[in-house]
Motif scaffolding. Structure first.
Motif, mmCIF file in Angstrom:
data_model
loop_
_atom_site.group_PDB
_atom_site.id
_atom_site.type_symbol
_atom_site.label_atom_id
_atom_site.label_comp_id
_atom_site.label_asym_id
_atom_site.label_seq_id
_atom_site.Cartn_x
_atom_site.Cartn_y
_atom_site.Cartn_z
ATOM 1 N N GLU A 16 0.832 -1.206 0.000
ATOM 2 C CA GLU A 16 0.000 0.000 0.000
ATOM 3 C C GLU A 16 0.865 1.255 0.000
ATOM 4 O O GLU A 16 0.538 2.245 -0.660
ATOM 5 N N ALA A 17 1.984 1.219 0.703
ATOM 6 C CA ALA A 17 2.904 2.361 0.712
ATOM 7 C C ALA A 17 3.506 2.570 -0.678
ATOM 8 O O ALA A 17 3.671 3.713 -1.124
ATOM 9 N N ALA A 18 3.809 1.485 -1.369
ATOM 10 C CA ALA A 18 4.347 1.594 -2.725
ATOM 11 C C ALA A 18 3.334 2.236 -3.666
ATOM 12 O O ALA A 18 3.711 2.986 -4.575
ATOM 13 N N MET A 19 2.056 1.984 -3.444
ATOM 14 C CA MET A 19 0.999 2.579 -4.267
ATOM 15 C C MET A 19 1.045 4.111 -4.202
ATOM 16 O O MET A 19 0.661 4.791 -5.153
ATOM 17 N N GLU A 20 1.537 4.641 -3.104
ATOM 18 C CA GLU A 20 1.629 6.097 -2.947
ATOM 19 C C GLU A 20 2.643 6.711 -3.907
ATOM 20 O O GLU A 20 2.642 7.919 -4.133
ATOM 21 N N GLU A 21 3.511 5.897 -4.465
ATOM 22 C CA GLU A 21 4.529 6.390 -5.397
ATOM 23 C C GLU A 21 4.003 6.527 -6.826
ATOM 24 O O GLU A 21 4.722 7.005 -7.711
ATOM 25 N N ASP A 22 2.759 6.118 -7.065
ATOM 26 C CA ASP A 22 2.167 6.227 -8.392
ATOM 27 C C ASP A 22 2.230 7.684 -8.863
ATOM 28 O O ASP A 22 1.827 8.600 -8.159
ATOM 29 N N GLY A 23 2.788 7.885 -10.039
ATOM 30 C CA GLY A 23 2.883 9.223 -10.610
ATOM 31 C C GLY A 23 4.135 9.992 -10.230
ATOM 32 O O GLY A 23 4.404 11.053 -10.787
ATOM 33 N N SER A 24 4.928 9.464 -9.304
ATOM 34 C CA SER A 24 6.141 10.176 -8.892
ATOM 35 C C SER A 24 7.237 10.015 -9.949
ATOM 36 O O SER A 24 7.184 9.140 -10.811
ATOM 37 N N ASP A 25 8.249 10.879 -9.873
ATOM 38 C CA ASP A 25 9.362 10.867 -10.810
ATOM 39 C C ASP A 25 10.437 9.879 -10.346
ATOM 40 O O ASP A 25 10.809 9.860 -9.179
ATOM 41 N N PHE A 26 10.936 9.077 -11.268
ATOM 42 C CA PHE A 26 12.029 8.157 -10.987
ATOM 43 C C PHE A 26 13.050 8.297 -12.114
ATOM 44 O O PHE A 26 12.816 7.827 -13.232
ATOM 45 N N HIS A 27 14.125 8.988 -11.842
ATOM 46 C CA HIS A 27 15.193 9.215 -12.826
ATOM 47 C C HIS A 27 14.654 9.747 -14.150
ATOM 48 O O HIS A 27 15.036 9.281 -15.230
ATOM 49 N N GLY A 28 13.723 10.691 -14.049
ATOM 50 C CA GLY A 28 13.184 11.326 -15.248
ATOM 51 C C GLY A 28 12.001 10.623 -15.878
ATOM 52 O O GLY A 28 11.491 11.063 -16.898
ATOM 53 N N SER A 29 11.555 9.530 -15.302
ATOM 54 C CA SER A 29 10.383 8.814 -15.820
ATOM 55 C C SER A 29 9.269 8.834 -14.787
ATOM 56 O O SER A 29 9.530 8.743 -13.589
ATOM 57 N N LYS A 30 8.041 8.924 -15.265
ATOM 58 C CA LYS A 30 6.882 8.920 -14.380
ATOM 59 C C LYS A 30 6.508 7.472 -14.047
ATOM 60 O O LYS A 30 6.315 6.650 -14.947
ATOM 61 N N LEU A 31 6.443 7.151 -12.760
ATOM 62 C CA LEU A 31 6.102 5.792 -12.332
ATOM 63 C C LEU A 31 4.602 5.534 -12.448
ATOM 64 O O LEU A 31 3.790 6.398 -12.144
ATOM 65 N N LYS A 32 4.265 4.317 -12.869
ATOM 66 C CA LYS A 32 2.894 3.820 -12.820
ATOM 67 C C LYS A 32 2.931 2.635 -11.870
ATOM 68 O O LYS A 32 3.550 1.614 -12.170
ATOM 69 N N VAL A 33 2.293 2.762 -10.723
ATOM 70 C CA VAL A 33 2.313 1.703 -9.721
ATOM 71 C C VAL A 33 0.907 1.120 -9.622
ATOM 72 O O VAL A 33 -0.056 1.838 -9.394
ATOM 73 N N ARG A 34 0.797 -0.187 -9.800
ATOM 74 C CA ARG A 34 -0.497 -0.873 -9.762
ATOM 75 C C ARG A 34 -0.362 -2.147 -8.931
ATOM 76 O O ARG A 34 0.692 -2.760 -8.901
ATOM 77 N N MET A 35 -1.452 -2.560 -8.315
ATOM 78 C CA MET A 35 -1.502 -3.846 -7.619
ATOM 79 C C MET A 35 -1.755 -4.939 -8.652
ATOM 80 O O MET A 35 -2.452 -4.713 -9.637
ATOM 81 N N ALA A 36 -1.179 -6.106 -8.426
ATOM 82 C CA ALA A 36 -1.466 -7.250 -9.286
ATOM 83 C C ALA A 36 -2.943 -7.591 -9.133
ATOM 84 O O ALA A 36 -3.520 -7.433 -8.063
ATOM 85 N N GLN A 37 -3.529 -8.046 -10.214
ATOM 86 C CA GLN A 37 -4.946 -8.376 -10.195
ATOM 87 C C GLN A 37 -5.161 -9.828 -10.565
ATOM 88 O O GLN A 37 -4.403 -10.388 -11.354
ATOM 89 N N SER A 38 -6.205 -10.388 -10.018
ATOM 90 C CA SER A 38 -6.589 -11.717 -10.462
ATOM 91 C C SER A 38 -7.348 -11.546 -11.763
ATOM 92 O O SER A 38 -7.834 -10.472 -12.077
#
Length: 130
Positions: A16-38
């Motif tokens: 859940e904490a990792a989900m908070e990083e969705d949209g943040s910058d990582f070395h010049g790239s925008k992160l897309k963080v998603r939970m695995a889905q069934s």
């Protein structure tokens, strides 16, 4: 080119904490963080980014890396079914570049019907598959 990672956390709070990083910058790239889905890849693409995905976390889905570029999804499904239990869905992404189009990208995402099957597959970590 796109780069992605499949990360497994020991604790739900960490995921859940990792989900908070969705949209943040990582070395010049925008992160897309998603939970695995069934479910299938098509169902995952239709789900809203955070809400439904966060509710659909599954302990029956695993990521397998280090597969050969000639990996055959059908053969991998048979192997995992024989070794671990029934496979519900398998995705072995293929290369899209002109030189290696149609070849496996060397990894798979597998959803088993039962948790004990995914646990059995995880126990194979480090073994050789041909």
């Amino acid at each position: 080119s796109k780069i992605f990672a499949f990360v497994t956390f020991k604790k739900k709070a960490s995921a859940e904490a990792a989900m908070e990083e969705d949209g943040s910058d990582f070395h010049g790239s925008k992160l897309k963080v998603r939970m695995a889905q069934s479910g299938t890849k098509e169902e995952a693409e239709e789900a809203p980014a955070k809400g439904a995905a966060a509710k659909a976390v599954s302990d029956t889905m695993i990521f397998i890396a280090g597969l050969g570029f000639d990996c055959n999804p059908e053969a991998l499904t048979v192997h995992l079914t024989e070794q671990c239990g029934e496979v519900e869905h398998i995705d072995v992404p293929e290369s899209k570049n002109k030189v290696s189009r149609g070849q496996s990208r060397g990894f798979a995402i597998v959803k088993f019907r039962k948790k004990k099957s995914s646990d059995a597959a995880l126990a194979l970590d480090g073994t050789e598959y041909r």
